[in-house]
Design an enzyme around this catalytic site. Structure first.
Site, PDB file in Angstrom:
ATOM      1  CB  SER A  61      -0.908   0.014   1.238  1.00 28.63           C
ATOM      2  OG  SER A  61      -1.504   1.289   1.409  1.00 28.63           O
ATOM      3  CB  CYS A  62       0.515   4.390  -1.945  1.00 27.81           C
ATOM      4  SG  CYS A  62       0.999   6.121  -1.921  1.00 27.81           S
TER       5      CYS A  62
END
Length: 280
Positions: free
Chosen positions: A151-152
């Site tokens: 996940s960013c």
């Protein structure tokens, strides 16, 4: 000394599909790259600050991220979530209750280095969010191994924005022929709990999704509409880059975006691939 563009343009394309949103960003980058290739002055190159939103919700993966490795693709349709690949790098982002921005312009205007361009753009975003009453800060690097995260929002890069140590805006950038595209999500509500159920791997040492991302509405204790956020963000960016002239997509830009949409971003097989262009 920071240099500003001659004719900065503001573009609000509203709520559209993931594939269309990504196609338009690519076309704006292409416009700038082609202009610079003609040898024209950098400060006269097309410079666009764009705002948009997503319907339905969509999960985007970075240009080199393996969707099959990191995402439970079979769960997406049941969640009503589209899947799309970005032209930029980075990790997975679930675009739901957010306002998304993109900036396209010449490297010489935005900053010769990645860090310098992030500084200028984040300065404008921060100024806009503070107009809403959000106590945003520039986040130091988290120290987490970025490539180990799916996940960013599980990690921060220098000059990204946080509130109380939790990331409120995540960005990614690519560069082609002297032109820059940077786009990113400004969270109204954090989608990380929902995203966690779609990720096969969350990475080591991440903790609860609530530990590393937060939405503006949660922080401010009130609803912030797309319209209110867009006004504030435009004003903040104008503090950095000067006044913008509002100009919708041209017919030529729409036609080119439709072509890119069909051939790439709307093509599921292309989305499942590993690489989609140059990036930094």
């Amino acid at each position: 000394m920071d240099q500003n563009p001659t004719n900065p343009r503001y573009l609000d394309t509203g709520t559209k599909s993931a594939a269309w949103n990504m196609a338009v960003d690519e076309v704006l980058l292409e416009n700038c790259r082609v202009y610079l290739a003609s040898g024209a002055p950098d400060h006269e190159a097309p410079f666009v600050f764009r705002l948009y939103a997503w319907s339905p919700a969509a999960l985007t993966v970075g240009r080199n991220q393996s969707a099959g490795r990191d995402i439970f693709i079979e769960r997406l349709s049941g969640e009503g979530v589209d899947l799309c690949r970005r032209l930029t790098g980075g990790r997975a982002v679930l675009h739901d209750r957010e306002i998304t921005y993109s900036i396209t312009g010449a490297e010489a205007i935005l900053g010769g280095t990645i860090e310098e361009s992030y500084r200028r753009i984040s300065g404008g975003l921060a100024a806009g969010l503070r107009r809403l009453g959000a106590p945003v800060e520039f986040a130091p690097p988290s120290g987490r191994a970025y490539v180990s995260q799916a996940s960013c929002f599980a990690t921060t890069s220098v000059w990204e924005l946080s509130i109380g140590g939790r990331k409120v805006a995540g960005s990614a950038q690519c560069r082609e022929g002297g032109a820059i595209l940077q786009h990113g999500s400004v969270l109204l509500y954090s989608p990380e709990e929902r995203l966690a159920s779609l990720l096969k791997v969350r990475g080591r040492g991440v903790g609860s999704p609530a530990d590393h991302a937060v939405g503006l509405c949660d922080v401010l204790g009130r609803e912030v509409s797309y319209g209110e956020a867009s006004i504030a963000l435009r004003a903040g960016m104008e503090e950095v880059f000067g006044p913008f002239a509002e100009e919708p997509l041209s017919e030529a830009e729409r036609a080119r975006a439709e072509e890119v949409h069909v051939n790439r971003y709307g093509n599921f097989e292309w989305t499942l691939g590993r690489s989609s262009g140059a990036s930094s």
